[in-house]
Design a protein around this motif. Structure first.
Motif, PDB file in Angstrom:
ATOM      1  N   SER A 153       0.823  -1.211   0.000  1.00 31.45           N
ATOM      2  CA  SER A 153       0.000   0.000   0.000  1.00 31.45           C
ATOM      3  C   SER A 153       0.856   1.260   0.000  1.00 31.45           C
ATOM      4  N   ALA A 154       2.129   1.132   0.390  1.00 35.33           N
ATOM      5  CA  ALA A 154       3.012   2.301   0.336  1.00 35.33           C
ATOM      6  C   ALA A 154       3.523   2.539  -1.090  1.00 35.33           C
ATOM      7  N   GLY A 155       3.332   1.537  -1.950  1.00 35.76           N
ATOM      8  CA  GLY A 155       3.771   1.709  -3.335  1.00 35.76           C
ATOM      9  C   GLY A 155       5.041   0.956  -3.688  1.00 35.76           C
ATOM     10  N   PHE A 156       5.405  -0.029  -2.874  1.00 44.67           N
ATOM     11  CA  PHE A 156       6.564  -0.869  -3.189  1.00 44.67           C
ATOM     12  C   PHE A 156       6.208  -1.930  -4.231  1.00 44.67           C
ATOM     13  N   CYS A 157       7.164  -2.290  -5.033  1.00 42.14           N
ATOM     14  CA  CYS A 157       7.048  -3.478  -5.865  1.00 42.14           C
ATOM     15  C   CYS A 157       7.625  -4.628  -5.056  1.00 42.14           C
ATOM     16  N   ILE A 158       6.826  -5.665  -4.821  1.00 43.76           N
ATOM     17  CA  ILE A 158       7.302  -6.809  -4.039  1.00 43.76           C
ATOM     18  C   ILE A 158       7.742  -7.908  -4.997  1.00 43.76           C
ATOM     19  N   MET A 159       9.040  -8.212  -4.945  1.00 40.93           N
ATOM     20  CA  MET A 159       9.570  -9.237  -5.834  1.00 40.93           C
ATOM     21  C   MET A 159       9.685 -10.576  -5.129  1.00 40.93           C
ATOM     22  N   ASN A 160       9.860 -11.610  -5.927  1.00 41.58           N
ATOM     23  CA  ASN A 160      10.108 -12.929  -5.355  1.00 41.58           C
ATOM     24  C   ASN A 160      11.520 -12.962  -4.759  1.00 41.58           C
ATOM     25  N   PRO A 161      11.809 -13.956  -3.917  1.00 45.53           N
ATOM     26  CA  PRO A 161      13.154 -14.063  -3.363  1.00 45.53           C
ATOM     27  C   PRO A 161      14.181 -14.383  -4.464  1.00 45.53           C
ATOM     28  N   THR A 162      15.136 -13.519  -4.662  1.00 45.38           N
ATOM     29  CA  THR A 162      16.192 -13.718  -5.664  1.00 45.38           C
ATOM     30  C   THR A 162      17.250 -12.640  -5.443  1.00 45.38           C
ATOM     31  N   CYS A 163      18.422 -12.814  -6.035  1.00 42.75           N
ATOM     32  CA  CYS A 163      19.469 -11.792  -5.906  1.00 42.75           C
ATOM     33  C   CYS A 163      19.091 -10.524  -6.656  1.00 42.75           C
ATOM     34  N   GLY A 164      18.404 -10.708  -7.783  1.00 39.03           N
ATOM     35  CA  GLY A 164      17.816  -9.590  -8.514  1.00 39.03           C
ATOM     36  C   GLY A 164      18.767  -8.459  -8.820  1.00 39.03           C
ATOM     37  N   ALA A 165      18.353  -7.259  -8.414  1.00 35.91           N
ATOM     38  CA  ALA A 165      19.100  -6.058  -8.789  1.00 35.91           C
ATOM     39  C   ALA A 165      20.476  -6.002  -8.143  1.00 35.91           C
ATOM     40  N   CYS A 166      20.693  -6.764  -7.085  1.00 38.48           N
ATOM     41  CA  CYS A 166      21.960  -6.681  -6.356  1.00 38.48           C
ATOM     42  C   CYS A 166      23.156  -6.824  -7.285  1.00 38.48           C
ATOM     43  N   LEU A 167      23.050  -7.719  -8.246  1.00 40.76           N
ATOM     44  CA  LEU A 167      24.164  -7.886  -9.171  1.00 40.76           C
ATOM     45  C   LEU A 167      23.824  -7.369 -10.563  1.00 40.76           C
ATOM     46  N   GLY A 168      22.749  -6.592 -10.652  1.00 42.03           N
ATOM     47  CA  GLY A 168      22.450  -5.912 -11.910  1.00 42.03           C
ATOM     48  C   GLY A 168      22.140  -6.824 -13.071  1.00 42.03           C
ATOM     49  N   MET A 169      21.646  -8.034 -12.782  1.00 46.65           N
ATOM     50  CA  MET A 169      21.325  -8.926 -13.890  1.00 46.65           C
ATOM     51  C   MET A 169      19.834  -8.972 -14.182  1.00 46.65           C
ATOM     52  N   SER A 170      19.018  -8.635 -13.178  1.00 48.32           N
ATOM     53  CA  SER A 170      17.568  -8.644 -13.392  1.00 48.32           C
ATOM     54  C   SER A 170      16.892  -7.907 -12.243  1.00 48.32           C
ATOM     55  N   GLY A 171      15.597  -7.707 -12.376  1.00 49.16           N
ATOM     56  CA  GLY A 171      14.793  -7.216 -11.260  1.00 49.16           C
ATOM     57  C   GLY A 171      15.204  -5.871 -10.699  1.00 49.16           C
ATOM     58  N   GLY A 172      15.464  -4.897 -11.562  1.00 55.49           N
ATOM     59  CA  GLY A 172      15.769  -3.558 -11.050  1.00 55.49           C
ATOM     60  C   GLY A 172      17.113  -3.025 -11.500  1.00 55.49           C
ATOM     61  N   VAL A 173      17.473  -3.311 -12.757  1.00 50.33           N
ATOM     62  CA  VAL A 173      18.728  -2.795 -13.319  1.00 50.33           C
ATOM     63  C   VAL A 173      18.578  -1.282 -13.524  1.00 50.33           C
ATOM     64  N   LEU A 174      19.646  -0.547 -13.195  1.00 46.73           N
ATOM     65  CA  LEU A 174      19.611   0.909 -13.312  1.00 46.73           C
ATOM     66  C   LEU A 174      19.974   1.356 -14.731  1.00 46.73           C
ATOM     67  N   ALA A 175      19.400   2.488 -15.135  1.00 40.02           N
ATOM     68  CA  ALA A 175      19.820   3.117 -16.389  1.00 40.02           C
ATOM     69  C   ALA A 175      21.045   3.986 -16.097  1.00 40.02           C
ATOM     70  N   GLU A 176      21.747   4.335 -17.137  1.00 43.04           N
ATOM     71  CA  GLU A 176      22.929   5.171 -17.001  1.00 43.04           C
ATOM     72  C   GLU A 176      22.580   6.467 -16.239  1.00 43.04           C
ATOM     73  N   GLY A 177      23.386   6.795 -15.248  1.00 44.71           N
ATOM     74  CA  GLY A 177      23.187   8.043 -14.519  1.00 44.71           C
ATOM     75  C   GLY A 177      22.166   7.953 -13.388  1.00 44.71           C
ATOM     76  N   GLU A 178      21.507   6.809 -13.232  1.00 43.55           N
ATOM     77  CA  GLU A 178      20.521   6.684 -12.162  1.00 43.55           C
ATOM     78  C   GLU A 178      21.177   6.295 -10.833  1.00 43.55           C
ATOM     79  N   THR A 179      20.460   6.638  -9.757  1.00 46.60           N
ATOM     80  CA  THR A 179      20.991   6.412  -8.418  1.00 46.60           C
ATOM     81  C   THR A 179      20.065   5.490  -7.626  1.00 46.60           C
ATOM     82  N   CYS A 180      20.683   4.559  -6.897  1.00 47.29           N
ATOM     83  CA  CYS A 180      19.892   3.633  -6.086  1.00 47.29           C
ATOM     84  C   CYS A 180      20.336   3.669  -4.628  1.00 47.29           C
ATOM     85  N   ALA A 181      19.360   3.779  -3.733  1.00 48.74           N
ATOM     86  CA  ALA A 181      19.621   3.614  -2.304  1.00 48.74           C
ATOM     87  C   ALA A 181      19.392   2.140  -2.020  1.00 48.74           C
ATOM     88  N   SER A 182      20.434   1.442  -1.576  1.00 49.80           N
ATOM     89  CA  SER A 182      20.369  -0.012  -1.578  1.00 49.80           C
ATOM     90  C   SER A 182      20.843  -0.628  -0.269  1.00 49.80           C
TER      91      SER A 182
END
Ligand code: SF4
Lengths: 426, 176
Positions: A358-387
């Protein structure tokens, strides 16, 4: 002369000393995932050695890219899956039951004090939180581990990091390990084992200890270790209740993996956490640490909550507490990936997922995902992530993307305001 | 044991790093064979043309600190699948050197004088290198030139070479 925890574990596992300073240890458990294991499997096949030393002591998971995102990652999963079936590896976790390896395996009770554990993954050091010697290794070492249940290491030197003082409100295990990195640097423990000690560690939960040990490798350490105590025993109790008649008895047995008072350390570092405040990183190295409030002008595009560092239930509770009754900033994409199905289920039961949703989060399945930039939240050039992850290397979450590492509380607060924000400033 | 002798590829530069040996973009390959065409693809060395200069070569002779950078084992694999089993240099990055022996490949430390002499006398010519493990000597020869040197390896390094690398060594040595 007394011994450190690593020295005691080495003594109990040494099978050979093929050269001066090189020790071959018996490995209790080999962990495998779908990125680094397939090359080892294929090489074993090519050598005509498609065998495993003990199918009960190999645990495998598809976690890095799950579900598969393209043909290449589908093949990685398939090679691991076929191999696990071929060798009847019972503890193999595929989609629906999988989660980030370093969160999943402890939760399944696969780690014991005094164990030796290897995996083709640098954050294997996480499991040292249980008083184990757990190290990330390369493909050849992984291959030998799978085939023979042994691995060679250089004789361990230990550096002791003694954490004292009272953690202020809003300061979490993540802030503590970031402070350590800021103090000793990314080369501060290269090739050594870190023993984390002191009142702060004693008071930490197992999850907090895992967060700290997880990032030992960012200081170059082979492994990070916390001495086993009643907290360890209590966490493990559901898995060890048959082995011991009481928790006290288990503790007495695990005490064997406590350092001697006169153990020799290569170095001792003292850190008083009393004056710590919420921290974050700047730049592309995890030791470039600054107080989070100093970066409060930094606008963010994405928030990522998850990973083997901070994707466990205690982390999600903190996030829920911060965002409850608030909303994700309209210009922020907030992603949360509970690290395991167990964490996911617990968060569901406690109503945390509803708060996220309800706060507006996308809830993903358990996975490494964006942590290694291979899927689930890859950043575009120049974008910033609080992680809440552990590495801010250049390009880690996508080419040209910028990562600020921080605690779940700071990441959650930042999701609300759209710029780096500590929870107390909300 | 592998065939460690043969024609020499001269790489006249120090600090050739693992990214130059095999660029990070190929680390997602799951077979070693797939690395073959990409060896030294990004190597910054004037006049060097991988597709023309690599085929047929067996031995690399280079300058200081060869193999620095990351600990990736893809670097020795990329050499191996190209038939390059021997590297001679005055100093290697520690992990790269260890990875070479773990893969059953040979890394020989040269003295700086020997290295200078080799480049002076042989660079730009068609040279051959022969390794004699028994006498710990190696020979570099060309039409007009011949140079003989001694080298040293630890017992463990010899064992790994003999076995064909850490996997085969461990398989023959440890129970399970
Ligand atoms: S969550 Fe990130 S750091 Fe942890 S194992 Fe996965 S990719 Fe590695």
């Amino acid at each position: 002369m007394g011994k450190t925890i690593a020295e005691k574990i080495f003594d109990l596992h040494r099978v050979d000393t093929p050269a001066e300073g090189v020790e071959v240890l018996r490995i209790d458990t080999v962990f495998c995932h779908e990125i680094t294991t397939p090359p080892a499997i294929l090489d074993l096949i090519a050598r005509g050695k498609d065998r495993v030393f003990d199918s009960h002591r190999i645990k495998a998971v598809i976690d890095h890219v799950s579900p598969a995102k393209d043909s290449k990652t589908a093949l990685q999963g398939k090679v691991l899956r076929d191999w696990a079936r071929r060798h009847q590896i019972k503890d193999f976790f595929d989609i629906g039951r999988n989660g980030v390896c370093h969160a999943l395996f402890p939760e399944k009770g696969f780690v014991r004090p005094g164990n030796t554990i290897i995996m083709g993954d640098s954050h294997t050091c996480t499991h040292g939180a249980f008083g184990a010697f757990a190290a990330g290794v390369g493909t050849t070492d992984l291959e030998v581990g799978i085939l023979k249940g042994v691995c060679s290491f250089h004789s361990p030197e230990t550096i002791k990091i003694n954490l004292t003082g009272d953690r202020g409100k809003g300061v979490y295990a993540k802030d503590v390990i970031l402070a350590i990195l800021g103090k000793i640097g990314t080369n501060g423990a290269t090739g050594r084992v870190i023993e984390f000690t002191g009142a702060v560690i004693d008071a930490f939960t197992m999850e907090e200890r895992m967060t700290v040990c997880n990032m030992a490798v960012e200081a170059g350490a082979t492994s990070g270790i916390c001495a086993p105590d009643m907290t360890t025993v209590t966490y493990l109790w559901p898995f060890i209740a048959e082995e011991f008649s009481s928790k006290e008895e288990a503790l007495a047995a695990y005490r064997a993996f406590t350092a001697d008072p006169d153990a020799e350390y290569a170095e001792t570092v003292d850190l008083d956490v009393s004056s710590l405040e919420p921290l974050t990183t700047t730049g592309f190295k995890p030791d470039m640490v600054v107080p989070a409030r100093e970066l409060s002008g930094t606008k963010i595009d994405q928030v990522y909550i998850g990973s083997c560092t901070n994707g466990r239930i205690e982390d999600l509770r903190v996030v829920a507490q911060v965002i409850q009754g608030r909303e994700v900033h309209p210009e922020v994409r907030a992603i949360v990936s509970p690290a395991t199905p167990g964490v996911y289920g617990q968060a569901l039961k406690e109503g945390l997922l509803e708060i996220f949703q309800s706060a507006g989060f996308c809830i993903m399945n358990p996975t490494c995902g964006a942590c290694l930039g291979m899927s689930g939240g890859v950043l575009a050039e120049g974008e910033t992530c609080a992680s809440t992850t552990n590495r801010n290397f250049n390009g880690r979450m996508g080419k040209g993307g910028i990562i600020h590492l921080m605690s779940p509380a700071t990441a959650a607060a930042s999701a609300v305001t759209g710029h780096i924000t500590t929870a107390d400033a909300l | 044991m592998k065939e460690f002798n043969g024609p020499v590829l001269f790489l006249d530069r120090s600090d050739i790093n693992t990214d130059e040996i095999i660029p990070a973009r190929y680390l997602t390959e799951i077979t070693r064979e797939a690395l073959k065409p990409h060896l030294f693809e990004d190597l910054d060395l004037p006049g060097f043309r991988p597709e023309k200069d690599i085929p047929g070569k067996k031995v690399i002779i280079s300058r200081e600190n060869f193999g620095c950078g990351s600990s990736r084992e893809h670097a020795p694999w990329a050499l191996e699948v190209n038939g390059l089993y021997t590297v001679l240099a005055p100093g290697f990055a520690r992990i790269f050197r260890q990875n070479m022996f773990n893969c059953g490949l040979l890394a020989v430390d040269l003295s700086e004088e020997d290295c200078r002499e080799i480049f002076q006398r042989f660079a730009g010519t068609e040279a051959n290198c022969t390794i004699h493990f028994d006498s710990s000597t190696l020979e570099i020869t060309s039409l007009e030139n011949r140079l003989s040197l001694t080298f040293s390896l630890s017992k463990f390094e010899r064992d790994l070479i003999q076995a064909g690398g850490w996997v085969d060594f461990a398989d023959s040595r440890y129970e399970h």
